[in-house]
Design a protein around this motif. Structure first.
Motif, PDB file in Angstrom:
ATOM      1  N   THR A 187     -13.731   2.485 -12.005  1.00  0.00           N
ATOM      2  CA  THR A 187     -12.465   2.993 -12.687  1.00  0.00           C
ATOM      3  C   THR A 187     -11.486   2.010 -13.060  1.00  0.00           C
ATOM      4  OG1 THR A 187     -13.083   5.421 -12.134  1.00  0.00           O
ATOM      5  CG2 THR A 187     -10.766   4.761 -13.053  1.00  0.00           C
ATOM      6  N   LEU A 188     -11.215   1.344 -11.911  1.00  0.00           N
ATOM      7  CA  LEU A 188      -9.981   0.299 -11.798  1.00  0.00           C
ATOM      8  C   LEU A 188     -10.489  -1.216 -12.296  1.00  0.00           C
ATOM      9  CD1 LEU A 188      -7.894   1.700  -8.797  1.00  0.00           C
ATOM     10  CD2 LEU A 188      -7.455   2.072 -11.511  1.00  0.00           C
ATOM     11  N   LYS A 189     -11.696  -1.164 -12.233  1.00  0.00           N
ATOM     12  CA  LYS A 189     -12.537  -2.334 -12.411  1.00  0.00           C
ATOM     13  C   LYS A 189     -11.942  -3.785 -11.601  1.00  0.00           C
ATOM     14  CE  LYS A 189     -14.391  -0.315 -15.966  1.00  0.00           C
ATOM     15  NZ  LYS A 189     -15.535   0.236 -16.036  1.00  0.00           N
ATOM     16  N   THR A 190     -11.838  -3.439 -10.264  1.00  0.00           N
ATOM     17  CA  THR A 190     -11.436  -4.543  -9.346  1.00  0.00           C
ATOM     18  C   THR A 190     -11.847  -4.338  -8.016  1.00  0.00           C
ATOM     19  OG1 THR A 190      -9.821  -5.721  -8.599  1.00  0.00           O
ATOM     20  CG2 THR A 190      -9.070  -3.450  -8.954  1.00  0.00           C
ATOM     21  N   THR A 191     -11.265  -4.734  -6.996  1.00  0.00           N
ATOM     22  CA  THR A 191     -11.833  -4.567  -5.598  1.00  0.00           C
ATOM     23  C   THR A 191     -10.596  -4.081  -4.822  1.00  0.00           C
ATOM     24  OG1 THR A 191     -11.311  -6.834  -4.707  1.00  0.00           O
ATOM     25  CG2 THR A 191     -13.391  -6.356  -5.943  1.00  0.00           C
ATOM     26  N   THR A 192     -11.003  -3.574  -3.530  1.00  0.00           N
ATOM     27  CA  THR A 192      -9.773  -2.913  -2.666  1.00  0.00           C
ATOM     28  C   THR A 192      -9.067  -4.193  -2.314  1.00  0.00           C
ATOM     29  OG1 THR A 192     -11.084  -0.996  -1.981  1.00  0.00           O
ATOM     30  CG2 THR A 192      -9.594  -1.729  -0.420  1.00  0.00           C
ATOM     31  N   ASP A 193      -9.956  -5.161  -1.887  1.00  0.00           N
ATOM     32  CA  ASP A 193      -8.927  -6.565  -1.198  1.00  0.00           C
ATOM     33  C   ASP A 193      -8.097  -7.061  -2.485  1.00  0.00           C
ATOM     34  OD1 ASP A 193      -9.996  -5.983   1.358  1.00  0.00           O
ATOM     35  OD2 ASP A 193     -11.545  -7.506   0.838  1.00  0.00           O
ATOM     36  N   ALA A 194      -8.617  -7.043  -3.433  1.00  0.00           N
ATOM     37  CA  ALA A 194      -7.720  -7.548  -4.686  1.00  0.00           C
ATOM     38  C   ALA A 194      -6.310  -6.974  -4.794  1.00  0.00           C
ATOM     39  CB  ALA A 194      -8.544  -7.724  -5.988  1.00  0.00           C
ATOM     40  N   ILE A 195      -6.757  -5.449  -4.916  1.00  0.00           N
ATOM     41  CA  ILE A 195      -5.319  -4.530  -5.040  1.00  0.00           C
ATOM     42  C   ILE A 195      -4.365  -4.818  -3.857  1.00  0.00           C
ATOM     43  CG2 ILE A 195      -4.601  -2.173  -5.034  1.00  0.00           C
ATOM     44  CD1 ILE A 195      -6.854  -1.606  -6.720  1.00  0.00           C
ATOM     45  N   VAL A 196      -4.849  -4.862  -2.611  1.00  0.00           N
ATOM     46  CA  VAL A 196      -4.126  -4.955  -1.354  1.00  0.00           C
ATOM     47  C   VAL A 196      -3.368  -6.374  -1.617  1.00  0.00           C
ATOM     48  CG1 VAL A 196      -4.254  -5.215   1.198  1.00  0.00           C
ATOM     49  CG2 VAL A 196      -5.439  -3.409   0.062  1.00  0.00           C
ATOM     50  N   GLU A 197      -3.979  -7.373  -1.776  1.00  0.00           N
ATOM     51  CA  GLU A 197      -3.415  -8.529  -2.083  1.00  0.00           C
ATOM     52  C   GLU A 197      -2.172  -8.697  -3.060  1.00  0.00           C
ATOM     53  OE1 GLU A 197      -4.403 -13.367  -1.493  1.00  0.00           O
ATOM     54  OE2 GLU A 197      -5.891 -12.051  -2.536  1.00  0.00           O
ATOM     55  N   VAL A 198      -2.664  -8.278  -4.316  1.00  0.00           N
ATOM     56  CA  VAL A 198      -1.488  -8.258  -5.021  1.00  0.00           C
ATOM     57  C   VAL A 198      -0.428  -7.452  -4.839  1.00  0.00           C
ATOM     58  CG1 VAL A 198      -1.089  -7.507  -7.493  1.00  0.00           C
ATOM     59  CG2 VAL A 198      -3.215  -8.682  -7.172  1.00  0.00           C
ATOM     60  N   ASN A 199      -0.547  -6.178  -4.344  1.00  0.00           N
ATOM     61  CA  ASN A 199       0.448  -5.300  -4.082  1.00  0.00           C
ATOM     62  C   ASN A 199       1.419  -6.218  -2.591  1.00  0.00           C
ATOM     63  OD1 ASN A 199       1.725  -2.565  -3.744  1.00  0.00           O
ATOM     64  ND2 ASN A 199       1.428  -2.982  -1.737  1.00  0.00           N
ATOM     65  N   TYR A 200       0.754  -6.831  -1.838  1.00  0.00           N
ATOM     66  CA  TYR A 200       1.368  -7.455  -1.031  1.00  0.00           C
ATOM     67  C   TYR A 200       2.349  -8.754  -1.514  1.00  0.00           C
ATOM     68  CZ  TYR A 200       2.168 -10.958   3.018  1.00  0.00           C
ATOM     69  OH  TYR A 200       2.761 -11.459   3.897  1.00  0.00           O
ATOM     70  N   ILE A 233       9.055   2.234  -2.514  1.00  0.00           N
ATOM     71  CA  ILE A 233       7.950   1.052  -1.786  1.00  0.00           C
ATOM     72  C   ILE A 233       6.785   1.546  -2.132  1.00  0.00           C
ATOM     73  CG2 ILE A 233       7.111  -0.118   0.297  1.00  0.00           C
ATOM     74  CD1 ILE A 233      10.200   0.552   1.266  1.00  0.00           C
ATOM     75  N   THR A 234       5.810   0.547  -2.640  1.00  0.00           N
ATOM     76  CA  THR A 234       4.429   0.872  -2.956  1.00  0.00           C
ATOM     77  C   THR A 234       3.691   0.191  -1.608  1.00  0.00           C
ATOM     78  OG1 THR A 234       4.471   1.199  -5.201  1.00  0.00           O
ATOM     79  CG2 THR A 234       2.258   0.418  -4.215  1.00  0.00           C
ATOM     80  N   SER A 235       2.744   1.081  -0.998  1.00  0.00           N
ATOM     81  CA  SER A 235       1.958   0.354  -0.100  1.00  0.00           C
ATOM     82  C   SER A 235       0.436   0.269  -0.435  1.00  0.00           C
ATOM     83  CB  SER A 235       2.017   1.019   1.352  1.00  0.00           C
ATOM     84  OG  SER A 235       1.642   2.289   1.530  1.00  0.00           O
ATOM     85  N   ALA A 236      -0.455  -0.510   0.009  1.00  0.00           N
ATOM     86  CA  ALA A 236      -2.000  -0.402  -0.225  1.00  0.00           C
ATOM     87  C   ALA A 236      -2.620  -1.143   1.069  1.00  0.00           C
ATOM     88  CB  ALA A 236      -2.197  -1.366  -1.536  1.00  0.00           C
ATOM     89  N   GLU A 237      -3.750  -0.444   1.459  1.00  0.00           N
ATOM     90  CA  GLU A 237      -4.436  -0.988   2.480  1.00  0.00           C
ATOM     91  C   GLU A 237      -5.828  -0.860   2.369  1.00  0.00           C
ATOM     92  OE1 GLU A 237      -2.961   1.240   6.122  1.00  0.00           O
ATOM     93  OE2 GLU A 237      -1.151   1.685   5.190  1.00  0.00           O
ATOM     94  N   ASN A 238      -6.741  -1.637   3.168  1.00  0.00           N
ATOM     95  CA  ASN A 238      -8.070  -1.475   2.974  1.00  0.00           C
ATOM     96  C   ASN A 238      -8.523  -0.436   4.049  1.00  0.00           C
ATOM     97  OD1 ASN A 238     -10.924  -1.790   3.543  1.00  0.00           O
ATOM     98  ND2 ASN A 238     -10.960  -3.933   2.392  1.00  0.00           N
TER      99      ASN A 238
END
Length: 402
Positions: free
Chosen positions: A261-274, A318-323
């Motif tokens: 759905t988001l056409k990416t990976t969990t790690d990529a989202i976590v790193e961009v958010n950070y 604040i937005t947070s994202a974790e693997n």
């Protein structure tokens, strides 16, 4: 005394009638609005044909919401969803009306809603419901300032009684913090205001309590608002203490939903958010550790009759994202969300329809509405960070909203 339209326009030109007095000389507020607009058109030579087209009744609007009306401004309204939300009290599944002129915003939020549905819904919690007013009081010295701070704390019950004598809905929860700068004292009055956003309510209540404080102390009341409230401005105090409704929302997005759905990976989202939301915001000195809360908050506020100036408060958080073992744990925190389901602009006909679409109009609906705002922000934030991680942001705006 009713006058003809021609007579009113002539008297406006001669100065016998002032522009804000037209209602006194017409049969309806709608007619007064039309005459005022024609007068402005005549004076400026500008055709206000589109501003002239509206369906709301100006009768109450001109008394409670605006002065000198000449018409309305139209903003396109789209719909996203359905959005699936789990709260402590109910499960909400709803379409979201959003008013905006930014192409690609609705499509992005809609994609976020889809990801949330495919993840089994999101969880939303309301942490607090409080509205603030903080006057500035002047004492004779820093010693007197400290004494006044102590006196306010010792006499809270009496102050509370005075404040609550003005309202059947508002409750004074506390006066805290109380800041001192030199001989100036800034007590922050914190109220629970029910389904109303409550700024007028707490202003009147605080004014009444100040009469008692002034009577019992040798002080001067410089201003009913001393900017320690803090209203309609970005603030570290509101980020920490909260104001309006304080809302948190979370979702665990399965790995396959992230990828499909988001056409990416969990790690990529976590790193961009950070790198973007946390480090980028920190080095900018921002109070908004997020990608675009204000986009979603503004679109919902305009559609549902909230005070759009409070978008600046809704932009902090604040937005947070974790693997999470390959899945994506994603959350947003909105500590400062002044909203209402009664009063103010919520009474307008278009706002009523939008709130009814959300089943969030009237009494006992404000927590539902705040939960929907939280879930909508989560959807929009999830989709945008996903688009950035996948490198799709520019592509989406080229296609949908150049």
């Amino acid at each position: 005394m009713d006058l003809t339209e021609k007579e009113i326009l002539e008297k406006l030109d001669s100065g016998e009638i002032r522009i804000f007095e037209i209602e006194k000389y017409t049969d309806t507020a709608n007619h007064a609005t039309d005459i005022r607009r024609k007068y402005i058109e005549n004076k400026t030579g500008v055709d206000l044909n589109h501003i002239s087209k509206y369906s709301i009744d100006m009768t109450d609007t001109s008394k409670k919401n605006i002065e000198n009306p000449i018409g309305t401004v139209q903003v396109p309204v789209g719909v996203a969803g359905p959005l699936l939300i789990h709260t402590e009290d109910e499960e909400i599944e709803t379409y979201i009306p959003l008013a905006t002129t930014e192409g690609a915003l609705l499509a992005s939020i809609n994609r976020g809603c889809s990801a949330i549905r495919r993840s089994g819904g999101c969880n939303v919690a309301i942490l607090a419901n409080q509205m603030t007013r903080a006057p500035v009081l002047k004492t004779k010295s820093v010693t007197d300032a400290k004494k006044l701070k102590d006196w306010i704390k010792e006499h809270f019950d009496e102050i509370k009684e005075k404040a609550e004598s003005t309202t059947s809905h508002g409750k004074l929860l506390k006066i805290d913090p109380i800041a001192i700068v030199g001989r100036f004292v800034y007590p922050r009055f914190v109220y629970e205001t029910g389904d109303s956003m409550g700024m007028n309510m707490v202003t009147i209540a605080t004014e009444e309590s100040l009469k008692y404080i002034e009577k019992e102390n040798d002080i001067s009341i410089l201003a009913l608002s001393g900017n320690f409230c803090i209203d309609k401005k970005p603030s570290a105090l509101n980020l920490i203490e909260g104001r309006g409704k304080s809302v948190v929302a979370e979702v665990v997005v399965p790995k396959e939903v992230v990828e499909k759905t988001l056409k990416t990976t969990t790690d990529a989202i976590v790193e961009v958010n950070y790198a973007k939301n946390l480090l980028g915001s920190a080095i900018a000195g921002s109070y908004g550790y997020n990608a675009h809360y204000a986009n979603i908050v503004a679109a919902l506020f305009i559609a549902t009759g909230q005070d759009p100036a409070h978008v600046v408060e809704g932009s902090i958080g604040i937005t947070s994202a974790e693997n999470n073992d390959g899945d994506l744990y994603f959350s947003i925190t909105l500590p400062d969300l002044p909203v209402a389901t009664v009063g103010g602009g919520t009474r307008l006909e278009t706002a009523t329809e939008a709130l009814n679409l959300l089943d969030a109009k009237g009494s006992d609906k404000v927590e539902r509405y705040a939960s929907i705002v939280g879930g909508s922000v989560l959807a929009g934030e999830l989709s945008l960070i996903g688009a950035l991680a996948a490198g799709h942001l520019a592509r989406a705006h080229k296609k949908l909203g150049r």
